[in-house]
Design a protein around this motif. Structure first.
Motif, PDB file in Angstrom:
ATOM      1  N   MET A 215      39.656  27.980  43.453  1.00 55.42           N
ATOM      2  CA  MET A 215      38.611  28.571  43.119  1.00 55.42           C
ATOM      3  C   MET A 215      37.540  27.555  43.234  1.00 55.42           C
ATOM      4  SD  MET A 215      39.235  31.345  41.139  1.00 55.42           S
ATOM      5  CE  MET A 215      39.260  31.726  39.594  1.00 55.42           C
ATOM      6  N   ILE A 222      32.093  29.528  36.520  1.00 52.70           N
ATOM      7  CA  ILE A 222      33.438  29.163  36.861  1.00 52.70           C
ATOM      8  C   ILE A 222      34.200  28.726  35.612  1.00 52.70           C
ATOM      9  CG2 ILE A 222      33.339  27.108  37.738  1.00 52.70           C
ATOM     10  CD1 ILE A 222      35.041  27.939  39.979  1.00 52.70           C
ATOM     11  N   ASN A 228      32.988  35.022  33.594  1.00 53.19           N
ATOM     12  CA  ASN A 228      33.412  35.534  34.820  1.00 53.19           C
ATOM     13  C   ASN A 228      34.797  36.451  34.571  1.00 53.19           C
ATOM     14  OD1 ASN A 228      35.979  34.043  34.140  1.00 53.19           O
ATOM     15  ND2 ASN A 228      34.960  32.342  35.199  1.00 53.19           N
ATOM     16  N   GLU A 232      40.102  34.058  36.128  1.00 55.24           N
ATOM     17  CA  GLU A 232      41.051  33.040  36.391  1.00 55.24           C
ATOM     18  C   GLU A 232      42.651  33.874  35.793  1.00 55.24           C
ATOM     19  OE1 GLU A 232      40.381  29.380  34.941  1.00 55.24           O
ATOM     20  OE2 GLU A 232      39.222  28.834  36.687  1.00 55.24           O
ATOM     21  N   ILE A 242      46.598  28.778  40.248  1.00 54.96           N
ATOM     22  CA  ILE A 242      45.234  28.563  40.433  1.00 54.96           C
ATOM     23  C   ILE A 242      44.893  26.915  40.193  1.00 54.96           C
ATOM     24  CG2 ILE A 242      42.887  28.971  39.774  1.00 54.96           C
ATOM     25  CD1 ILE A 242      44.077  31.706  38.859  1.00 54.96           C
ATOM     26  N   ARG A 244      41.548  24.296  40.556  1.00 64.17           N
ATOM     27  CA  ARG A 244      39.942  24.671  40.259  1.00 64.17           C
ATOM     28  C   ARG A 244      39.684  23.008  40.272  1.00 64.17           C
ATOM     29  NH1 ARG A 244      37.619  27.069  35.149  1.00 64.17           N
ATOM     30  NH2 ARG A 244      37.377  25.045  34.578  1.00 64.17           N
ATOM     31  N   ILE A 297      38.648  31.874  46.164  1.00 65.00           N
ATOM     32  CA  ILE A 297      37.623  32.665  45.529  1.00 65.00           C
ATOM     33  C   ILE A 297      36.649  31.931  44.996  1.00 65.00           C
ATOM     34  CG2 ILE A 297      37.253  34.040  43.540  1.00 65.00           C
ATOM     35  CD1 ILE A 297      40.096  35.116  43.697  1.00 65.00           C
ATOM     36  N   HIS A 298      35.199  32.292  45.365  1.00 66.51           N
ATOM     37  CA  HIS A 298      33.980  31.637  45.084  1.00 66.51           C
ATOM     38  C   HIS A 298      33.371  32.490  44.143  1.00 66.51           C
ATOM     39  CE1 HIS A 298      29.796  30.786  45.633  1.00 66.51           C
ATOM     40  NE2 HIS A 298      30.342  29.695  45.919  1.00 66.51           N
TER      41      HIS A 298
END
Lengths: 363, 314
Positions: A215, A222, A228, A232, A242, A244, A297-298
């Motif tokens: 991510m 974020i 968001n 997540e 995930i 990040r 994923i942005h």
């Protein structure tokens, strides 16, 4: 009892270290955590913000208004390297026009941190303010942020595979409660190691070939799960680990040391720093591509200019390495159904790719 | 008895349904307007599909897709409920195994799916706004007084399409009014509009993705030959439009349901079943979650929309 009631905008669980620091430095003042972010917060924030401003402004303005409504009269706000650096100035004007009377403790004004001004301000709020104490509790707070972020890394990698529902979330709540009551660094240190063990011992069911997704994106959207739409967590539920890198620990303390290294690693794509976290995210995208991640994923808020600049480069990186990338742009009111559709399709795509790769290696 | 599978794609504007057999041959199909009532639309659709089917057909699987997939999936007790991106990819792949790019423009959304060796490798979907979708095209057709069915044919007669801003629907609309008021012939404006849809799509959805042939174009807008022609001109690639291009999502989901079919047979009888959604606002905190309770024969079967367990209390 002093007449001061200090509050600050929300971001994820970081209210715990901020509350900790303030409550030890401003003994006489009351530290008030703003009400949790809800739909009402963003409604309030959007109502009084210019429409084309980035969404974090609206969220922070919303929490500040809610805090002021609950009786806060001192607001602490920070700033950053993009429009964030100008948030406080604009928020002061908007809130004054709305008729709120309060003191604004601006840690970063005009893009710079003026230590002398902050000291004077702190002295005014608490005449017994001691620099020595500030250093000690500042140190504990910094460590607390670091430990929280490290635990979060463990959570993100495993929460999708938990056997007992919400076991990770409940344990984290428990940990944060204990963290906010520590008195010494030694205590915090041993708590961290206790909880790290507990987290690693939580029962999980992780298949051998689980999916890994990286991510990247704009810092507030974020990090704040409400902004968001808990992306997540939703993603993890599909059985995805995930990764990040963007967190407070990185942004405040590691970024300045690492940015040169990151720029060097991505010299085939970018030459200069692109403002805010744009270059970092491009470098991270390349890292994920070259380290066998299944997808990227942005996430950004609408109108986030640095990330808009980064997006074409990220697509280029991802198409060069043939790693799928999904872009999300969140606004004050995004349809949750649409997000769900995209995540589902993303997961289906990862699965189909995996199947295809397997069928090739078999032949 | 012959095994068959039902696929339903419930979109914002139209509801599509197909029945296929195990070899993916179409046994029945229909396309009707959703008109804001997906439950009623599906009842009508199923009645029409049943009329087309012979008596020796047994439905062994039901799949739903589209924006109302979850609700209708519950109603029909579907064995597969999947997003429309996957459904479109699967459906198209079954008929065009070597397809590389799928362009899809529907009523409210548009998407682009890139495949390689029959595997989805990338996809994109429009964000936030409905610019460059069927809804915009049909509202502009109404403004110009052109029936939407004639729209494409009229566009083909134009020799000099006017330039219309392609970035944003609002700009496109004011541009269009301006062009109409200075007296451009209608066919040139209509052709310009088709081009602006194409450019908008490629800018907002495509965003520089590499479009490789074979290109298949589907969704309701693919029936508009004006838009197809503009796509061919801009992409310099032949555009394949399947006669069933508007049904591809439904076919895809029917195929997916056939792959995961269980042994039970669906009777397709909904006359005596009542199905309703009751919405309420949860008052427990300032989130004010919009809670949806789904009732089947007055019995609560599911609750959606709660952000926390407190919303589950009725």
């Amino acid at each position: 009892m002093s007449k001061y009631k200090i509050s600050f905008p929300h971001m994820a669980d970081y209210y715990v270290p901020v509350r900790y620091l303030l409550s030890h430095l401003m003994e006489d003042a009351e530290i008030m955590v703003a009400p949790p972010i809800t739909s009402k917060t963003i409604e309030l924030g959007s109502k009084y913000s210019p429409d084309f401003l980035c969404t974090p402004f609206k969220y922070t303005l919303g929490t500040i208004i809610e805090a002021l409504e609950c009786g806060a009269n001192v607001i602490v706000q920070a700033g950053g390297g993009c429009r964030y650096g100008y948030y406080s100035e604009l928020q002061i004007e908007i809130l004054k026009e709305l008729g709120y009377d309060f003191t604004y403790l601006n840690l970063v004004s005009c893009g710079k941190t003026d230590i002398k001004k902050i000291y004077q301000m702190a002295k005014k709020l608490n005449p017994h303010f001691s620099v020595l104490k500030a250093c000690y509790y500042g140190f504990i707070t910094i460590k607390m942020v670091k430990y929280m972020d490290q635990i979060d890394h463990i959570i993100r990698e495993n929460i999708g595979f938990e056997v007992k529902e919400n076991s990770f979330i409940h344990l984290k709540q428990e940990m944060l409660e204990h963290f906010s009551q520590v008195k010494t660094y030694r205590e915090l240190f041993s708590l961290y190691h206790q909880y790290k063990k507990k987290f690693l011992n939580l029962e999980i069911k992780k298949p051998k070939d689980y999916f890994k997704v990286g991510m990247i994106g704009e810092l507030y959207t974020i990090m704040e799960p409400f902004a968001n739409y808990q992306l997540e967590y939703e993603l993890a539920k599909f059985g995805i680990a995930i990764k990040r890198y963007t967190n407070v620990q990185y942004l405040l303390f590691e970024k300045k040391h690492e940015i040169k290294k990151l720029l060097r690693q991505t010299s085939d794509y970018i030459k200069y720093k692109m403002g805010a976290d744009a270059s970092d995210n491009i470098a991270r995208a390349k890292y994920f591509c070259t380290h066998h991640y299944d997808g990227i994923i942005h996430i950004k808020s609408s109108f986030c200019t640095p990330e808009i600049g980064a997006m074409p480069v990220i697509s280029k990186v991802c198409s060069d390495y043939q790693v799928p990338v999904l872009f999300f742009s969140f606004d004050a009111n995004t349809s949750e159904v649409g997000i769900r559709t995209r995540i589902e399709a993303f997961y289906d795509m990862l699965e189909m790719r995996r199947e295809y790769e397997k069928s090739i290696s078999r032949n | 008895m012959k095994k068959a599978y039902l696929g339903i794609d419930i979109g914002s504007i139209s509801t599509k349904g197909v029945v296929i057999d195990s070899d993916y041959h179409l046994l029945a199909s229909d396309y009707i307007w959703t008109e804001g009532d997906p439950v009623q639309a599906v009842r009508t659709l199923i009645d029409s599909l049943k009329e087309q089917l012979s008596d020796d057909i047994e439905i062994h699987g039901i799949g739903t897709t589209g924006s109302a997939r979850k609700l209708i999936g519950l109603m029909l007790d579907a064995n597969v409920v999947k997003n429309e991106i996957t459904a479109h990819a699967v459906g198209t792949k079954a008929f065009y195994p070597d397809v590389r790019t799928i362009l899809e423009i529907g009523g409210q959304d548009s998407k682009m799916i890139l495949l390689n060796h029959g595997v989805v490798v990338d996809y994109a979907m429009n964000t936030l706004c409905a610019a460059g979708t069927g809804a915009f095209l049909s509202s502009q057709a109404k403004r110009l007084g052109v029936p939407i069915e004639e729209f494409g044919k009229l566009a083909l007669t134009s020799k000099h399409p006017v330039k219309i801003a392609a970035r944003c629907t609002v700009f496109a609309e004011s541009d269009l009014i301006h062009k109409a008021q200075v007296g451009y012939p209608k066919e040139d404006i209509v052709a310009g509009l088709c081009r602006s849809i194409v450019l908008n799509y490629l800018n907002n959805v495509g965003k520089g993705k590499k479009i490789m042939g074979p290109v298949v174009f589907q969704g309701g807008v693919s029936k508009n030959i004006g838009v197809v022609k503009q796509f061919e001109e801009v992409l310099k690639e032949p555009i394949i439009v399947d006669p069933n291009s508007h049904l591809m999502g439904a076919i895809g989901i029917a195929i997916l349901s056939s792959k995961q079919a269980r042994d039970n047979i669906y009777p397709l009888e909904f006359k005596n079943i009542t199905f309703e959604t009751k919405g309420r606002e949860c008052e427990h905190c300032s989130n004010h979650c919009e809670i949806l309770n789904i009732y089947k024969n007055q019995k609560l079967i599911d609750t959606w929309g709660n952000k926390c367990p407190r919303g589950l209390q009725v």
